[in-house]
Design a protein around this motif. Sequence first.
Motif, PDB file in Angstrom:
ATOM      1  N   UNK A   1     -47.720 -17.195 125.562  1.00 42.07           N
ATOM      2  CA  UNK A   1     -47.999 -15.799 125.914  1.00 42.07           C
ATOM      3  C   UNK A   1     -49.064 -15.734 127.011  1.00 42.07           C
ATOM      4  N   UNK A   2     -50.091 -16.575 126.871  1.00 45.24           N
ATOM      5  CA  UNK A   2     -51.141 -16.591 127.899  1.00 45.24           C
ATOM      6  C   UNK A   2     -50.512 -16.930 129.258  1.00 45.24           C
ATOM      7  N   UNK A   3     -49.623 -17.918 129.245  1.00 46.30           N
ATOM      8  CA  UNK A   3     -49.032 -18.376 130.509  1.00 46.30           C
ATOM      9  C   UNK A   3     -48.056 -17.365 131.108  1.00 46.30           C
ATOM     10  N   UNK A   4     -47.384 -16.588 130.253  1.00 50.10           N
ATOM     11  CA  UNK A   4     -46.326 -15.699 130.759  1.00 50.10           C
ATOM     12  C   UNK A   4     -46.689 -14.229 130.754  1.00 50.10           C
ATOM     13  N   UNK A   5     -47.846 -13.866 130.176  1.00 47.74           N
ATOM     14  CA  UNK A   5     -48.174 -12.437 130.076  1.00 47.74           C
ATOM     15  C   UNK A   5     -48.156 -11.722 131.424  1.00 47.74           C
TER      16      UNK A   5
ATOM     17  N   UNK B   1     -50.966 -17.508 138.377  1.00 45.48           N
ATOM     18  CA  UNK B   1     -50.312 -18.199 139.507  1.00 45.48           C
ATOM     19  C   UNK B   1     -48.798 -18.211 139.336  1.00 45.48           C
ATOM     20  N   UNK B   2     -48.325 -18.411 138.107  1.00 45.61           N
ATOM     21  CA  UNK B   2     -46.871 -18.370 137.868  1.00 45.61           C
ATOM     22  C   UNK B   2     -46.294 -17.028 138.302  1.00 45.61           C
ATOM     23  N   UNK B   3     -47.088 -15.967 138.125  1.00 45.11           N
ATOM     24  CA  UNK B   3     -46.620 -14.625 138.502  1.00 45.11           C
ATOM     25  C   UNK B   3     -46.819 -14.353 139.991  1.00 45.11           C
ATOM     26  N   UNK B   4     -47.514 -15.243 140.675  1.00 47.86           N
ATOM     27  CA  UNK B   4     -47.769 -15.036 142.107  1.00 47.86           C
ATOM     28  C   UNK B   4     -48.939 -14.095 142.368  1.00 47.86           C
ATOM     29  N   UNK B   5     -49.743 -13.807 141.321  1.00 48.22           N
ATOM     30  CA  UNK B   5     -50.871 -12.886 141.483  1.00 48.22           C
ATOM     31  C   UNK B   5     -52.107 -13.637 141.985  1.00 48.22           C
TER      32      UNK B   5
END
Length: 330
Positions: free
Chosen positions: A64-68, A95-99
Amino acid sequence: MGTPVDPVPEVIRRALADASDAPGYPLTAGTPALRAAIAAWVSRACGAGVDGLGVLPTIGSKELVAWLPTLLGIGPGDVVVVPSIAYPTYEDGARLAGATVVRTDSLTSLGPTPRVRLVWVNSPGNPTGRVLPAAHLRKVVDWARERGAVVASDECYLPLGWSADPVSVLSPQVSGGSYAGVLAVHSLSKRSNLAGYRAGFVAGDPALVAELLKVRKHAGMIVPAPVQAAMVAALEDERHAEEQRERYRARREVLTAAFTGAGFTVEHSEAGLYLWLTRGEDCWQTVDWLARRGILVAAGVFYGPTAGQHVRVALTESDEHIAGVAARLA
Ligand SMILES: Cc1ncc(COP(=O)(O)O)c(C=O)c1O
């Protein structure tokens, strides 16, 4: 280094085994029994009222932390705020979200920016063991609400307060009695030695939780049915959690005396699963000094650029190994 080593309590293993005949797809939202058990635990442990509380099981809390940020639709151009010294996955998820990631403990330093979409807080903190007072958390929540940002509070060490009482973001002194814009992230990995089962949950703003549920259903982020049953048994039993807590308390006392006696300074560490130590030198020198004595610790720089003179020691070793560390430092 931080992985639980004590046995999974019998009451939980039995629940897992009893639920092993599970041919059908499990509910992403959790079984009614699990949803009720999560709400009851959150009410007891976080002082939260259950009216209007959204709850959702997760496959451990790390996912959840990684994908929230992604699940909330956060992306390029948005800012995610993480603590200055932090569990690395908050930054990884952004970073995974590109933010864009901003590391800070003081929101006033951010100025009037509308780009902040998510603020992570972590109390008790990994790696520092720091506990944030209710007034601090309240300021973060107020700041975020004014700007329409979400506060995600990683509270996976909440049951492990030693010299301070950790406060949940869901407690009325922080939330003001409303769950708008707040999510509390919890885990059974440490409380119940369930890291191997992958058992966590999120609780808070019902609209945000409904949004997470919708996306997670389609993305297949579903907690396996036997694990859901095991979680119910774990949440309904405080006895094993208290026993585990006492194991960590005893290990913490031995390690605190041993490291202090060897000239280390213990900072924060008022709660949680770690001692945050320094010898006033570069952390790699400390890592090396300890490694020569057969003691493995985590270098502070793993957790942020301002932690270069600290190391993190976990309480998650057997009593025998903890005694061995004390003997090697004597
Ligand atoms: C602060 C913090 N959050 C989340 C996690 C993830 O725990 P889990 O995925 O086992 O629930 C950890 C694990 O060490 C952690 O230290």
